[in-house]
Design a protein around this motif. Sequence first.
Motif, short mmCIF file in Angstrom:
data_model
loop_
_atom_site.label_atom_id
_atom_site.label_comp_id
_atom_site.label_asym_id
_atom_site.label_seq_id
_atom_site.Cartn_x
_atom_site.Cartn_y
_atom_site.Cartn_z
N ARG A 79 0.71 -1.05 0.02
CA ARG A 79 0.04 -0.10 0.07
C ARG A 79 0.93 1.27 0.04
O ARG A 79 0.48 2.45 -0.63
CB ARG A 79 -0.89 -0.12 1.16
N LYS A 80 1.91 1.31 0.96
CA LYS A 80 2.73 2.44 0.88
C LYS A 80 3.53 2.82 -0.31
O LYS A 80 3.52 3.66 -0.81
CB LYS A 80 3.92 2.31 2.03
N LEU A 83 0.57 3.82 -3.25
CA LEU A 83 -0.07 5.20 -3.19
C LEU A 83 0.87 6.36 -2.96
O LEU A 83 0.70 7.90 -2.88
CB LEU A 83 -0.91 5.19 -1.83
N TYR A 86 0.34 9.86 -4.53
CA TYR A 86 -0.87 10.02 -4.80
C TYR A 86 -1.65 10.40 -3.67
O TYR A 86 -2.16 9.81 -2.85
CB TYR A 86 -1.72 8.78 -5.20
N PRO A 87 -1.67 11.99 -3.22
CA PRO A 87 -2.29 12.36 -2.20
C PRO A 87 -3.92 12.23 -2.17
O PRO A 87 -4.44 11.94 -3.26
CB PRO A 87 -2.17 13.96 -2.30
N THR A 88 -4.63 12.17 -1.14
CA THR A 88 -6.09 12.04 -0.96
C THR A 88 -6.50 13.50 -1.54
O THR A 88 -5.84 14.30 -1.61
CB THR A 88 -6.35 11.99 0.39
N ASP A 93 -11.99 8.65 -3.47
CA ASP A 93 -11.11 7.70 -2.91
C ASP A 93 -10.16 7.15 -3.91
O ASP A 93 -10.56 7.34 -5.29
CB ASP A 93 -12.05 6.55 -2.68
N ARG A 94 -8.96 6.79 -3.66
CA ARG A 94 -8.11 6.17 -4.34
C ARG A 94 -8.29 4.58 -4.71
O ARG A 94 -8.31 3.85 -3.71
CB ARG A 94 -6.62 6.59 -3.96
N ASP A 95 -8.52 4.44 -6.10
CA ASP A 95 -8.57 2.91 -6.20
C ASP A 95 -7.23 2.32 -6.81
O ASP A 95 -6.81 3.13 -7.65
CB ASP A 95 -9.67 2.61 -7.19
N GLU A 96 -6.81 1.25 -6.33
CA GLU A 96 -5.52 0.81 -6.67
C GLU A 96 -6.02 -0.80 -7.23
O GLU A 96 -6.62 -1.60 -7.05
CB GLU A 96 -4.87 0.69 -5.58
N ALA A 100 -3.66 -3.96 -2.80
CA ALA A 100 -2.37 -4.12 -2.13
C ALA A 100 -2.35 -5.62 -1.46
O ALA A 100 -1.44 -5.98 -1.14
CB ALA A 100 -2.30 -3.23 -0.91
N PRO A 116 -16.44 8.03 -4.05
CA PRO A 116 -16.65 6.96 -2.95
C PRO A 116 -17.45 6.07 -2.66
O PRO A 116 -17.32 5.05 -2.41
CB PRO A 116 -16.61 7.96 -1.53
N ASN A 119 -16.45 3.13 -5.21
CA ASN A 119 -15.29 2.64 -4.89
C ASN A 119 -15.60 1.70 -3.47
O ASN A 119 -14.96 0.56 -3.56
CB ASN A 119 -14.16 3.47 -4.73
#
Lengths: 144, 132
Positions: A79-80, A83, A86-88, A93-96, A100, A116, A119
Motif C-alpha cells: 500500500r505504501k 499510493l 497520490y495524495p488524498t 477515494d483512490r482505487d488501486e 495491495a 466514494p 469505490n
Amino acid sequence: MKVKAFLLGVLALAGVFVGFDLQNSHGTSFAAKKAANYDESVTLPMAKYPETGKHIKDAIAAGHSAVCTIDRGGAADRRKESLKGYPTKPGYDRDEFPMAMCKEGGKGADIRYITPADNRGAGSYIGNHVENYPDGTKVLISVK
Amino acid sequence: MNKLLISYSQLIITNTDEEHSSFQWSDEDVKRGYSVQRGAVAIEAINNDESEIEVIVGSYLPSEKATVTYSLPFPVRADSIIVTSPGAVTLPFSVPKGTYQLHVEAIPLQQPTDDGLFPVRYQLYFDTNGSK
C-alpha cells in the motif's frame, strides 16, 4: 538409460490421459482454472460499480495481472508503495489495481481517483468474496 | 494490540453469526460516514493504513484526541463480533449479547499525512447506557 527414458515416456503419456479424464469428470471450469493458473474467481458487476469496474478493465488492458495472489501479510508495505505520490483528494477515494492484498500489487499499481460510493461498494463486494480465502489463493478478478 | 490494514476507506463491524453481504454505499451513506445492513455496519475510516483496533464494553468516555466519532445503535446477538476491512484479516472480539449504542472513535497516532498513510487507533465502545 533406454529403459529409464521409456518409463518416463510412459509416465508422460499417462499424465496426458489423466489430465484428459480430470477435465472430463470435473468440467471445463476446472480445466480452464488450471490452464489459467487460478483457484477462484470474482466478477465485479459493472452496472453496480461502473467507475471501479472501468478502472479494473483499463488496468488489466494496460498489462496488470488479472490474477491476484492473496498475501495479506505484505499488504501494508505494498500500500505504501502503490499510493506514494497520490495524495488524498476531497470527494474521491483512490482505487488501486492490483490491490495491495495481492502479491502482484504494490509499486507500479494503477491508481485512479473514484467517487466514494462506487469505490467503497466495489471494495466491499470484492472483500466479501475473498474473505474466507487463505493467503496463497490465486483469484481471477474480472468485470462484467 | 490488534492490528488491521484499512482498505477502501472502511472498517466493518459485524455479528459473528451474521453472513453479511457486501455493503452498498449510497451518497447519503458517504455523507453520514457509515453504511448499515442487518447486524453489521461499515464505518468510514480516516486512513488507509495499518491501524489499531480496540474494543471496549462499558460506559462511553469520549476521548479528546478523537478527530472523528460515529454513534449508532448496534445489537450483538452471539456474545462476539468481528472487525475487518475489505481484503484484510478478520479480528474476533468478545462482546456480551445485548443492544448497545456503538461509538467509534478515530484517534490518529501520528500527524495525518496527505497520502492517508498514517496509523490510527479505532476505539469501538459498546455502551449499554447509551442504548436506553
